[in-house]
Design a protein around this motif. Structure first.
Motif, PDB file in Angstrom:
ATOM      1  N   CYS A  57      36.642  29.142  43.902  1.00  0.00           N
ATOM      2  CA  CYS A  57      36.593  29.461  42.381  1.00  0.00           C
ATOM      3  C   CYS A  57      37.371  30.828  42.364  1.00  0.00           C
ATOM      4  CB  CYS A  57      35.426  29.225  41.688  1.00  0.00           C
ATOM      5  SG  CYS A  57      35.790  28.807  40.089  1.00  0.00           S
ATOM      6  N   MET A  58      36.742  31.829  42.839  1.00  0.00           N
ATOM      7  CA  MET A  58      37.195  33.336  42.902  1.00  0.00           C
ATOM      8  C   MET A  58      38.439  33.537  43.439  1.00  0.00           C
ATOM      9  SD  MET A  58      33.387  35.045  43.797  1.00  0.00           S
ATOM     10  CE  MET A  58      33.962  36.762  43.530  1.00  0.00           C
ATOM     11  N   PRO A 203      45.368  44.850  40.776  1.00  0.00           N
ATOM     12  CA  PRO A 203      44.469  45.884  40.894  1.00  0.00           C
ATOM     13  C   PRO A 203      44.977  47.011  39.822  1.00  0.00           C
ATOM     14  CG  PRO A 203      44.826  45.318  43.061  1.00  0.00           C
ATOM     15  CD  PRO A 203      45.904  44.484  42.277  1.00  0.00           C
ATOM     16  N   THR A 204      46.302  47.120  39.685  1.00  0.00           N
ATOM     17  CA  THR A 204      46.610  48.343  38.694  1.00  0.00           C
ATOM     18  C   THR A 204      46.515  48.005  37.440  1.00  0.00           C
ATOM     19  OG1 THR A 204      49.030  47.285  38.825  1.00  0.00           O
ATOM     20  CG2 THR A 204      48.636  48.555  40.626  1.00  0.00           C
ATOM     21  N   LEU A 205      46.426  46.587  37.016  1.00  0.00           N
ATOM     22  CA  LEU A 205      46.018  46.154  35.572  1.00  0.00           C
ATOM     23  C   LEU A 205      44.875  47.011  34.968  1.00  0.00           C
ATOM     24  CD1 LEU A 205      47.145  42.294  35.727  1.00  0.00           C
ATOM     25  CD2 LEU A 205      48.617  44.323  35.041  1.00  0.00           C
ATOM     26  N   LEU A 206      44.008  47.136  35.741  1.00  0.00           N
ATOM     27  CA  LEU A 206      42.671  47.830  35.256  1.00  0.00           C
ATOM     28  C   LEU A 206      42.995  49.108  35.036  1.00  0.00           C
ATOM     29  CD1 LEU A 206      39.785  46.624  37.721  1.00  0.00           C
ATOM     30  CD2 LEU A 206      40.087  46.053  35.327  1.00  0.00           C
ATOM     31  N   ALA A 215      36.819  45.485  28.678  1.00  0.00           N
ATOM     32  CA  ALA A 215      36.352  43.960  28.582  1.00  0.00           C
ATOM     33  C   ALA A 215      35.693  43.614  29.955  1.00  0.00           C
ATOM     34  CB  ALA A 215      37.798  43.148  28.236  1.00  0.00           C
ATOM     35  N   VAL A 216      36.143  44.134  31.074  1.00  0.00           N
ATOM     36  CA  VAL A 216      35.563  43.672  32.296  1.00  0.00           C
ATOM     37  C   VAL A 216      34.040  44.252  32.288  1.00  0.00           C
ATOM     38  CG1 VAL A 216      35.414  44.640  34.685  1.00  0.00           C
ATOM     39  CG2 VAL A 216      37.572  43.531  33.787  1.00  0.00           C
ATOM     40  N   VAL A 217      33.753  45.461  31.778  1.00  0.00           N
ATOM     41  CA  VAL A 217      32.583  46.154  31.815  1.00  0.00           C
ATOM     42  C   VAL A 217      31.489  45.188  30.770  1.00  0.00           C
ATOM     43  CG1 VAL A 217      31.178  48.260  31.368  1.00  0.00           C
ATOM     44  CG2 VAL A 217      33.431  48.432  32.490  1.00  0.00           C
ATOM     45  N   SER A 335      47.449  37.000  34.602  1.00  0.00           N
ATOM     46  CA  SER A 335      47.004  37.995  35.431  1.00  0.00           C
ATOM     47  C   SER A 335      46.070  38.803  34.797  1.00  0.00           C
ATOM     48  CB  SER A 335      48.129  38.940  35.751  1.00  0.00           C
ATOM     49  OG  SER A 335      49.408  38.271  36.044  1.00  0.00           O
ATOM     50  N   LEU A 336      45.913  39.115  33.605  1.00  0.00           N
ATOM     51  CA  LEU A 336      44.696  39.888  32.971  1.00  0.00           C
ATOM     52  C   LEU A 336      43.442  38.801  32.965  1.00  0.00           C
ATOM     53  CD1 LEU A 336      46.504  40.877  29.734  1.00  0.00           C
ATOM     54  CD2 LEU A 336      46.129  42.591  31.786  1.00  0.00           C
ATOM     55  N   ALA A 337      43.569  37.751  32.509  1.00  0.00           N
ATOM     56  CA  ALA A 337      42.571  36.958  33.044  1.00  0.00           C
ATOM     57  C   ALA A 337      41.873  36.778  34.457  1.00  0.00           C
ATOM     58  CB  ALA A 337      42.817  35.480  32.275  1.00  0.00           C
ATOM     59  N   GLY A 338      42.940  36.856  35.408  1.00  0.00           N
ATOM     60  CA  GLY A 338      42.640  36.497  36.790  1.00  0.00           C
ATOM     61  C   GLY A 338      41.578  37.815  37.297  1.00  0.00           C
ATOM     62  N   VAL A 339      42.094  39.085  36.809  1.00  0.00           N
ATOM     63  CA  VAL A 339      41.386  40.162  37.244  1.00  0.00           C
ATOM     64  C   VAL A 339      39.909  40.300  36.442  1.00  0.00           C
ATOM     65  CG1 VAL A 339      41.382  42.808  36.857  1.00  0.00           C
ATOM     66  CG2 VAL A 339      43.326  41.631  37.182  1.00  0.00           C
TER      67      VAL A 339
END
Length: 435
Positions: A57-58, A203-206, A215-217, A335-339
């Motif tokens: 899944c990941m 990775p650069t999207l972060l 949002a990730v945090v 891509s954003l959702a994937g990260v």
């Protein structure tokens, strides 16, 4: 794909597809003992099936989800569902643990279509209905998780575990047929990069999007808490003085029905009042539930009510958080959702891994205290606005948008790291000259 690219009923189809697809990561768990005996696998080794599903899944989040930004929804969703059904058929005929593990990596990768369904739904409706569409798909995913073990166990008892997997494969193929007939065949306008460049740029999207970092945090904190509380609860209730069996412990999972019921309402509230309001309210509810859990597990009714609040808070906050991420840059939504989901699931793995050690060292107070702390911190971080998210802040081009707002103090160290970078203040001589 245009803003109104989805046909009537397509969001409901995507919600059902997401739930059925994601259920396959968990449906086999009640039958793992039968699987071990049938394949001659030890009890310790059969746990690799669950790990393989999560790993696949990941991998799907990292490698397949960004394709949502480039591929036609009809082809992408249908292709992933065919991949999922192939994995289920391979697992159903497996005679040993090696083939079974490979099959569940494929199943996990195919099940990641559930996250793609959320992005397609949010991007395929007008902006004022985005929150409701994403919440409906999230409700489907929640129902899939909630009912997967119950349905999987019942089908395994009736048909055997191999027959259960084949039944799920048939359901997945029905969803694939529906996706081929109902979803748009046009490709979305892709970012101005190649597919390989899109994947390597994840990775650069972060670094580029402060709203994504925050949002990730936030999401990682509440999924850490969600994963921790359920594993810790299972460990604690299986020991004295409770000594509950697996079936009785499993009944506590029905508390998640409140989260499932709250999602459509939360989606509509998010469209009306903004995702930040929904996230803050959700974290308040979840923290209240965690505080009740800190009082102990001796009163089952209180425990169920507390778990319902934690589940409802985490589920509704997740739907609002994903709507907020998609609003940052709809063209890069996949891509954003994937990260986001890759790091989100990693936080869940950490929470699950820490549950048993916390129970061993500090008992239930240590585990429930960690859950409460994570949810309170997520709520505090949610209080800050995301200037990069449309709808929650003024237009960046409007006059005074970048001015310091009166009454706002300097953020603390952690909040400063998560806040968008501000321009350095003018020097004192310059300010005097300006005045």
């Amino acid at each position: 794909m245009s803003a109104t690219g989805l046909r009537r009923g397509s969001v409901g189809l995507l919600a059902a597809t997401a739930g059925i697809a994601l259920a396959n990561n968990y449906a086999v768990q009640p039958a793992l003992g039968d699987v071990a005996r049938s394949t001659g696998t030890s009890a310790a080794a059969i746990g690799l099936v669950t790990t393989a599903a999560l790993t696949g899944c990941m991998a799907g989040f990292a490698l397949l989800l960004p394709l949502v930004d480039r591929a036609a929804p009809r082809r992408l969703v249908t292709g992933q569902l065919v991949l999922l059904s192939t994995g289920l058929i391979l697992a159903a005929v497996a005679q040993g643990i090696g083939v079974l593990v490979v099959a569940y990596v494929v199943i996990g990768a195919g099940a990641s279509v559930s996250a793609g369904a959320s992005t397609i739904a949010g991007r395929g409706v007008p902006g004022q209905r985005r929150g409701a569409a994403i919440a409906l798909v999230a409700a489907g995913m929640s129902a899939g998780i909630l009912l997967s073990r119950l349905v999987g166990g019942a089908l395994a008892d009736a048909l055997g575990w191999r027959g259960m997997l084949l039944a799920f494969a048939g359901l997945v193929l029905l969803c694939a047929a529906g996706a081929w007939l109902r979803l748009p065949g046009e490709r979305p306008q892709p970012p101005a990069t190649g597919c390989l460049a899109t994947l390597t740029a994840l990775p650069t999207l972060l670094r580029r999007y402060g709203a994504l970092r925050r949002a990730v945090v936030r999401g990682s904190l509440w999924y850490f808490a969600f994963s921790l509380v359920w594993v810790a609860l299972t460990v604690r209730l299986s020991r004295p003085p409770y000594d509950l069996d697996a079936a009785t412990i499993g009944l506590y999972s029905l508390a998640g029905a409140l989260g499932f019921a709250a999602l459509p309402v939360a989606g509509r509230l998010g469209d009306r009042f903004g995702s930040r309001v929904v996230i803050c309210a959700s974290m308040a509810a979840a923290a209240t539930g965690a505080a009740l859990l800190c009082t102990g597990l001796d009163r089952p009714a209180v425990t169920v009510a507390a778990l319902a609040l934690v589940d409802a808070g985490c589920f509704t906050a997740q739907a609002a958080n994903q709507a907020r991420i998609l609003a940052v840059d709809p063209r890069r939504g996949g891509s954003l959702a994937g990260v986001y989901l890759l790091l989100y699931f990693l936080a869940g793995v950490i929470g699950s891994a820490l549950a048993a050690p916390l129970i061993e060292t500090g008992g239930w107070p240590a585990a429930s205290g960690a859950v409460l702390g994570a949810l309170v911190l997520a709520g505090l971080l949610s209080l800050r606005r995301d200037p990069e998210t449309p709808g929650d802040d003024p237009d960046p081009a409007s006059p005074g948008h970048n001015e310091k707002r009166p009454g706002r103090g300097r953020p603390g160290h952690l909040l400063a790291l998560l806040s968008p970078r501000r321009a350095a203040p003018a020097s004192r001589p310059a300010r005097r000259a300006a005045s």
